[in-house]
Design an enzyme around this catalytic site. Structure first.
Site, PDB file in Angstrom:
ATOM      1  CB  CYS A   1       3.233  21.800  42.649  1.00  0.00           C
ATOM      2  SG  CYS A   1       4.528  20.841  43.608  1.00  0.00           S
ATOM      3  CD1 TRP A   2       0.130  15.713  44.807  1.00  0.00           C
ATOM      4  CD2 TRP A   2      -1.848  16.727  44.397  1.00  0.00           C
ATOM      5  NE1 TRP A   2      -0.875  14.835  45.061  1.00  0.00           N
ATOM      6  CE2 TRP A   2      -2.035  15.421  45.045  1.00  0.00           C
ATOM      7  CE3 TRP A   2      -2.885  17.349  43.939  1.00  0.00           C
ATOM      8  CZ2 TRP A   2      -3.200  15.149  45.176  1.00  0.00           C
ATOM      9  CZ3 TRP A   2      -4.255  16.764  44.243  1.00  0.00           C
ATOM     10  CH2 TRP A   2      -4.260  15.906  44.953  1.00  0.00           C
TER      11      TRP A   2
END
Length: 349
Positions: free
Chosen positions: A95-96
């Site tokens: 993810c980020w």
């Protein structure tokens, strides 16, 4: 479930069956790891909704809603896109920042029984590696530039050299643009996505062998060559193609068939050249475009627009020219590639 610090080489090595980006579609569209698929645990609207509740209500309420949405979306992915994955499937999830979103998805997948890995630091870690490679390190291999006036068949020849085993980085393919006024090939990647694709290719090069690239300006359509990459291209030794303008025009008229299929777009581009040329010349080019006289139009554009401008570009890099390949025509691109290959041997390529 394992958490791994992965560089571009290991990501590109094929050790995972799928690379799964669980960020929202808008984040994925701007940039993602090469080869990744998007299975968002929160879509764009849901991510905004959770963020609003986090700020305006409480972190607890945001996490509770987020957990419900993530679980529902993960279930939808498992019963949908992942339904055919067997027990040996090995996914890499990110993810980020490598935090809650990828952690939640990885936990659910691990509970199914799949061997899941996560990227430590998530996309941000990947992006930092990309910046270091393209902005600071550049090419790991010695670079040789294939130069030549517009329409010399550089891209087609490089494609054939790649098929013969030479290391080639096709910057125009990565940028999805042919690098000229008429070079539009569809939607270009974002600058970040272009840099990520480029970094992955650079990491896969054999540093003991030269790499061939096409002569480019610092911009290809809407994307910019990163600092280290541009400096390497600008300072590299050059092998120049010299092809008569008539042969180049004939080749371009065929190679740019997609452009010729849209005469209105061609005329719009010609009109944008009006400040640079006499009115009668622009009128003549518009007439040729209207008549579909693509070879004559290509030759006119080369003689009076591209070649004079390219002469200035070539003069700036004249000191780097190491060899010249004279081609009477471009009717046999395999033979042309063979001529270039012979010249490369003389350069140690």
């Amino acid at each position: 479930m394992t958490e791994l610090r992965l560089d571009a080489v290991r990501i590109a090595s094929g050790r995972f069956d799928d690379i799964i980006d669980v960020r929202a579609p808008g984040e994925f569209a701007e940039d993602h790891l090469p080869g990744a698929i998007n299975l968002p645990v929160l879509d764009d609207d849901q991510r905004a909704q959770v963020g609003t509740i986090y700020k305006q209500v409480s972190p607890f309420d945001a996490r509770k809603l987020g957990a419900a949405l993530v679980a529902a979306n993960a279930a939808r992915h498992i019963s949908g896109p992942l339904a055919d994955r067997d027990g040996s499937w090995r996914p890499l999830v990110y993810c980020w920042r490598g935090g809650q979103r990828s952690g939640a998805m990885a936990t659910i997948l691990a509970q199914v029984g799949w061997r899941v890995a996560r990227v430590e630091g998530g996309y941000k870690s990947w992006r930092a590696q990309v910046i270091r490679r393209v902005q600071d390190l550049g090419f790991p291999s010695p670079v040789i530039v294939l130069d030549g006036n517009t329409g010399s068949g550089k891209t087609a020849i490089l494609t054939r050299l790649a098929a013969r085993g030479h290391q080639v980085v096709d910057l125009e393919a990565l940028a999805n643009h042919r690098g000229s006024l008429f070079g539009h090939m569809g939607e270009q990647p974002s600058q970040k996505l272009f840099e990520g694709r480029l970094a992955a290719q650079l990491e896969g090069l054999d540093p003991t062998r030269p790499v061939l690239v096409e002569a480019e300006s610092s911009r290809i359509g809407n994307v910019t060559l990163p600092k280290a990459v541009w400096h390497a291209v600008a300072g590299a030794p050059r092998l120049a193609l010299r092809v008569p303008v008539g042969a180049r025009a004939a080749f371009s008229a065929s190679d740019y068939g997609d452009v010729a299929a849209d005469p209105g777009r061609v005329q719009d581009i010609i009109r944008r050249l009006a400040p640079l040329h006499p009115a009668d010349r622009i009128a003549d080019w518009l007439r040729l475009a209207d008549a579909g006289a693509w070879r004559d139009l290509a030759e006119g554009l080369m003689r009076d627009h591209y070649d004079p401008r390219y002469a200035k570009h070539r003069a700036r890099h004249a000191a780097g020219e190491r060899a010249v390949v004279e081609l009477a025509n471009l009717s046999d691109l395999d033979a042309a590639a063979g001529r270039v290959e012979d010249a490369l041997r003389g350069l140690g390529g």
